[in-house]
Design a protein around this motif. Structure first.
Motif, PDB file in Angstrom:
ATOM      1  N   GLY A   5       0.775  -1.222   0.000  1.00  0.00           N
ATOM      2  CA  GLY A   5       0.000   0.000   0.000  1.00  0.00           C
ATOM      3  C   GLY A   5       0.810   1.277   0.000  1.00  0.00           C
ATOM      4  O   GLY A   5       0.251   2.376  -0.081  1.00  0.00           O
ATOM      5  N   PHE A   6       2.134   1.170   0.079  1.00  0.00           N
ATOM      6  CA  PHE A   6       3.002   2.351   0.084  1.00  0.00           C
ATOM      7  C   PHE A   6       3.583   2.581  -1.305  1.00  0.00           C
ATOM      8  O   PHE A   6       3.910   1.633  -2.029  1.00  0.00           O
ATOM      9  N   ASP A   7       3.706   3.844  -1.659  1.00  0.00           N
ATOM     10  CA  ASP A   7       4.324   4.248  -2.916  1.00  0.00           C
ATOM     11  C   ASP A   7       5.811   4.466  -2.668  1.00  0.00           C
ATOM     12  O   ASP A   7       6.198   5.000  -1.615  1.00  0.00           O
ATOM     13  N   HIS A  45       4.360  -2.606  10.229  1.00  0.00           N
ATOM     14  CA  HIS A  45       3.107  -2.689  10.991  1.00  0.00           C
ATOM     15  C   HIS A  45       2.669  -1.309  11.481  1.00  0.00           C
ATOM     16  O   HIS A  45       1.508  -0.915  11.338  1.00  0.00           O
ATOM     17  N   VAL A  46       3.603  -0.586  12.064  1.00  0.00           N
ATOM     18  CA  VAL A  46       3.305   0.736  12.625  1.00  0.00           C
ATOM     19  C   VAL A  46       2.903   1.704  11.529  1.00  0.00           C
ATOM     20  O   VAL A  46       1.928   2.461  11.667  1.00  0.00           O
ATOM     21  N   ALA A  47       3.635   1.689  10.420  1.00  0.00           N
ATOM     22  CA  ALA A  47       3.363   2.623   9.324  1.00  0.00           C
ATOM     23  C   ALA A  47       1.978   2.402   8.739  1.00  0.00           C
ATOM     24  O   ALA A  47       1.261   3.360   8.433  1.00  0.00           O
ATOM     25  N   ALA A  48       1.576   1.149   8.582  1.00  0.00           N
ATOM     26  CA  ALA A  48       0.253   0.851   8.017  1.00  0.00           C
ATOM     27  C   ALA A  48      -0.853   1.386   8.911  1.00  0.00           C
ATOM     28  O   ALA A  48      -1.863   1.911   8.424  1.00  0.00           O
ATOM     29  N   ASP A  49      -0.690   1.278  10.215  1.00  0.00           N
ATOM     30  CA  ASP A  49      -1.686   1.795  11.145  1.00  0.00           C
ATOM     31  C   ASP A  49      -1.748   3.318  11.094  1.00  0.00           C
ATOM     32  O   ASP A  49      -2.827   3.912  10.969  1.00  0.00           O
ATOM     33  N   LEU A  50      -0.607   3.970  11.164  1.00  0.00           N
ATOM     34  CA  LEU A  50      -0.575   5.435  11.189  1.00  0.00           C
ATOM     35  C   LEU A  50      -1.067   6.043   9.877  1.00  0.00           C
ATOM     36  O   LEU A  50      -1.616   7.155   9.858  1.00  0.00           O
ATOM     37  N   ALA A  51      -0.899   5.315   8.774  1.00  0.00           N
ATOM     38  CA  ALA A  51      -1.306   5.845   7.468  1.00  0.00           C
ATOM     39  C   ALA A  51      -2.815   6.000   7.340  1.00  0.00           C
ATOM     40  O   ALA A  51      -3.294   6.650   6.405  1.00  0.00           O
ATOM     41  N   ALA A 185       8.455 -12.477  15.394  1.00  0.00           N
ATOM     42  CA  ALA A 185       8.291 -11.060  15.059  1.00  0.00           C
ATOM     43  C   ALA A 185       8.991 -10.685  13.758  1.00  0.00           C
ATOM     44  O   ALA A 185       8.643  -9.695  13.117  1.00  0.00           O
ATOM     45  N   MET A 186       9.968 -11.478  13.374  1.00  0.00           N
ATOM     46  CA  MET A 186      10.765 -11.186  12.185  1.00  0.00           C
ATOM     47  C   MET A 186      10.746 -12.417  11.282  1.00  0.00           C
ATOM     48  O   MET A 186      11.610 -13.293  11.374  1.00  0.00           O
ATOM     49  N   PRO A 187       9.762 -12.524  10.400  1.00  0.00           N
ATOM     50  CA  PRO A 187       9.651 -13.692   9.520  1.00  0.00           C
ATOM     51  C   PRO A 187      10.920 -13.905   8.695  1.00  0.00           C
ATOM     52  O   PRO A 187      11.713 -12.977   8.493  1.00  0.00           O
ATOM     53  N   ALA A 188      11.092 -15.109   8.194  1.00  0.00           N
ATOM     54  CA  ALA A 188      12.311 -15.474   7.475  1.00  0.00           C
ATOM     55  C   ALA A 188      12.582 -14.562   6.287  1.00  0.00           C
ATOM     56  O   ALA A 188      13.732 -14.194   6.025  1.00  0.00           O
ATOM     57  N   ASP A 189      11.522 -14.179   5.550  1.00  0.00           N
ATOM     58  CA  ASP A 189      11.751 -13.340   4.374  1.00  0.00           C
ATOM     59  C   ASP A 189      12.187 -11.932   4.772  1.00  0.00           C
ATOM     60  O   ASP A 189      13.002 -11.299   4.084  1.00  0.00           O
ATOM     61  N   VAL A 190      11.669 -11.443   5.886  1.00  0.00           N
ATOM     62  CA  VAL A 190      12.065 -10.119   6.370  1.00  0.00           C
ATOM     63  C   VAL A 190      13.511 -10.158   6.861  1.00  0.00           C
ATOM     64  O   VAL A 190      14.319  -9.273   6.548  1.00  0.00           O
ATOM     65  N   ARG A 191      13.829 -11.183   7.640  1.00  0.00           N
ATOM     66  CA  ARG A 191      15.200 -11.332   8.121  1.00  0.00           C
ATOM     67  C   ARG A 191      16.179 -11.420   6.946  1.00  0.00           C
ATOM     68  O   ARG A 191      17.246 -10.788   6.962  1.00  0.00           O
ATOM     69  N   ALA A 192      15.809 -12.179   5.925  1.00  0.00           N
ATOM     70  CA  ALA A 192      16.664 -12.310   4.751  1.00  0.00           C
ATOM     71  C   ALA A 192      16.851 -10.972   4.050  1.00  0.00           C
ATOM     72  O   ALA A 192      17.946 -10.662   3.556  1.00  0.00           O
ATOM     73  N   ALA A 193      15.792 -10.164   4.023  1.00  0.00           N
ATOM     74  CA  ALA A 193      15.888  -8.847   3.396  1.00  0.00           C
ATOM     75  C   ALA A 193      16.851  -7.941   4.170  1.00  0.00           C
ATOM     76  O   ALA A 193      17.640  -7.199   3.574  1.00  0.00           O
ATOM     77  N   PRO A 276       4.179  -3.939  18.004  1.00  0.00           N
ATOM     78  CA  PRO A 276       3.753  -2.793  17.204  1.00  0.00           C
ATOM     79  C   PRO A 276       2.579  -2.027  17.803  1.00  0.00           C
ATOM     80  O   PRO A 276       2.519  -0.791  17.678  1.00  0.00           O
ATOM     81  N   ALA A 277       1.651  -2.722  18.450  1.00  0.00           N
ATOM     82  CA  ALA A 277       0.507  -2.025  19.044  1.00  0.00           C
ATOM     83  C   ALA A 277       0.968  -1.066  20.136  1.00  0.00           C
ATOM     84  O   ALA A 277       0.430   0.051  20.262  1.00  0.00           O
ATOM     85  N   ASP A 278       1.957  -1.485  20.931  1.00  0.00           N
ATOM     86  CA  ASP A 278       2.491  -0.601  21.968  1.00  0.00           C
ATOM     87  C   ASP A 278       3.164   0.620  21.350  1.00  0.00           C
ATOM     88  O   ASP A 278       3.010   1.747  21.841  1.00  0.00           O
ATOM     89  N   VAL A 279       3.908   0.404  20.284  1.00  0.00           N
ATOM     90  CA  VAL A 279       4.596   1.519  19.636  1.00  0.00           C
ATOM     91  C   VAL A 279       3.591   2.472  19.007  1.00  0.00           C
ATOM     92  O   VAL A 279       3.726   3.701  19.121  1.00  0.00           O
ATOM     93  N   VAL A 280       2.569   1.945  18.359  1.00  0.00           N
ATOM     94  CA  VAL A 280       1.533   2.792  17.769  1.00  0.00           C
ATOM     95  C   VAL A 280       0.876   3.646  18.842  1.00  0.00           C
ATOM     96  O   VAL A 280       0.667   4.856  18.657  1.00  0.00           O
ATOM     97  N   LYS A 281       0.544   3.047  19.981  1.00  0.00           N
ATOM     98  CA  LYS A 281      -0.096   3.810  21.060  1.00  0.00           C
ATOM     99  C   LYS A 281       0.805   4.934  21.550  1.00  0.00           C
ATOM    100  O   LYS A 281       0.355   6.072  21.755  1.00  0.00           O
TER     101      LYS A 281
END
Length: 313
Positions: A5-7, A45-51, A185-193, A276-281
């Motif tokens: 959803g981000f450009d 996660h945080v960015a999607a909520d704040l957007a 919290a850090m799926p394999a594909d994210v960790r690999a990235a 992420p919910a704690d950080v968003v709050k």
């Protein structure tokens, strides 16, 4: 990998340097800065909520991810230079004033942006880091072993880059594993990235850390000796590692921030992914605070530095 959803855009910030930036949403702007050894993806996660009700801008810092990695000339990776990048990115999207949140290395950039550009940063969030001078002050004895990478990457060019490049996945992967409390919290594909991005940025990442043992210390010392303080509302969110290392985290932050809300969270270091919910709050609570009526104590000093031109209109 990208945040759904981000450009994505490349934004010129200074000279021939451009940053890779993800942006989404509408409303009052907030810029989110990632830490080590990560990219903007840590905010997914945080960015999607704040957007949902804010314009959210997530750059890769210079030297990281898909942003440019210029050769180091001494000031290239100072937090002052990287903070100027952030102001330029926000301005490129039409925002002369914005909220700013940073994690780890990004938090040091955010702190410097708040000190150098108090007229641009309306609210400031710092996640799981101490100011550079305080970090060096509290690391001593055997407890300093937790920060071995700080000392390694502070060495002159050559040795750190050679050692890390010999086994980059082992080096960067150590921190991704050791600093995480939740394995999911850090799926394999994210960790690999993260590993791929760091593997391709050893020289610039080391330069970023080397600056924090050199030029960043010089800049922060000037501010400490002058009694410079952040005038905007500031929230600091940390693990309770201050107690573990034997210092009072609030006491370390109080001289830097006039309007301070210091909180702790039960999480590993990568709290935007683990909690992420704690950080968003925390961020939403910060954004709801009224801008301080305190004077911009940095204004006189700030005017001595080169300014980013105001955008037209």
């Amino acid at each position: 990998m990208r945040i759904p959803g981000f450009d994505y855009q490349r934004v010129p910030v200074s000279g021939e340097v451009a940053l890779s930036v993800a942006v989404a949403g509408s409303g009052s702007p907030i810029v989110l800065l990632h830490g080590f050894p990560q990219t903007h993806l840590m905010w997914r996660h945080v960015a999607a909520d704040l957007a949902a009700d804010h314009t959210v801008i997530c750059p890769d810092l210079r030297g990281y991810g898909e942003s440019d990695k210029p050769a180091d000339t001494g000031e290239t990776y100072s937090k002052r230079s990287m903070a100027a990048d952030v102001v330029a990115v926000a301005q490129a999207f039409g925002h002369d004033r914005f909220a700013l949140a940073g994690h780890d290395r990004g938090a040091l950039v955010a702190l410097r942006a708040g000190l150098d550009h108090p007229d641009r940063v309306g609210h400031l969030a710092i996640l799981d880091v101490l100011p550079t001078l305080d970090m060096w002050d509290v690391l001593h004895g055997t407890t300093a072993a937790v920060g071995f990478h700080l000392y390694l990457m502070a060495q002159p060019p050559g040795l750190p880059e050679t050692l890390i490049s010999a086994a980059p996945d082992a080096f960067f992967g150590h921190f991704l594993d050791a600093w995480t409390q939740r394995g999911d919290a850090m799926p394999a594909d994210v960790r690999a990235a993260y590993l791929e991005a760091s593997r391709n940025a050893v020289t610039s990442i080391v330069a970023d850390y080397r600056a924090s043992a050199g030029v960043d210390v010089e800049h922060d010392t000037v501010d400490r000796e002058a009694g410079t303080r952040l005038g905007m509302p500031v929230t600091v969110l940390q693990q309770d590692w201050g107690a573990a290392l034997g210092f009072d985290a609030v006491a370390r932050w109080r001289p830097w921030a006039a309007d301070l809300d210091h909180r702790t969270v039960t999480s590993g270091h990568f709290m935007a992914e683990e909690s992420p919910a704690d950080v968003v709050k925390v961020l939403r609570d910060l954004l709801a605070r009224r801008p301080s009526d305190l004077p911009l104590e940095t204004a006189e000093r700030h005017n001595a530095y080169p300014q980013v031109p105001q955008s037209e209109g």
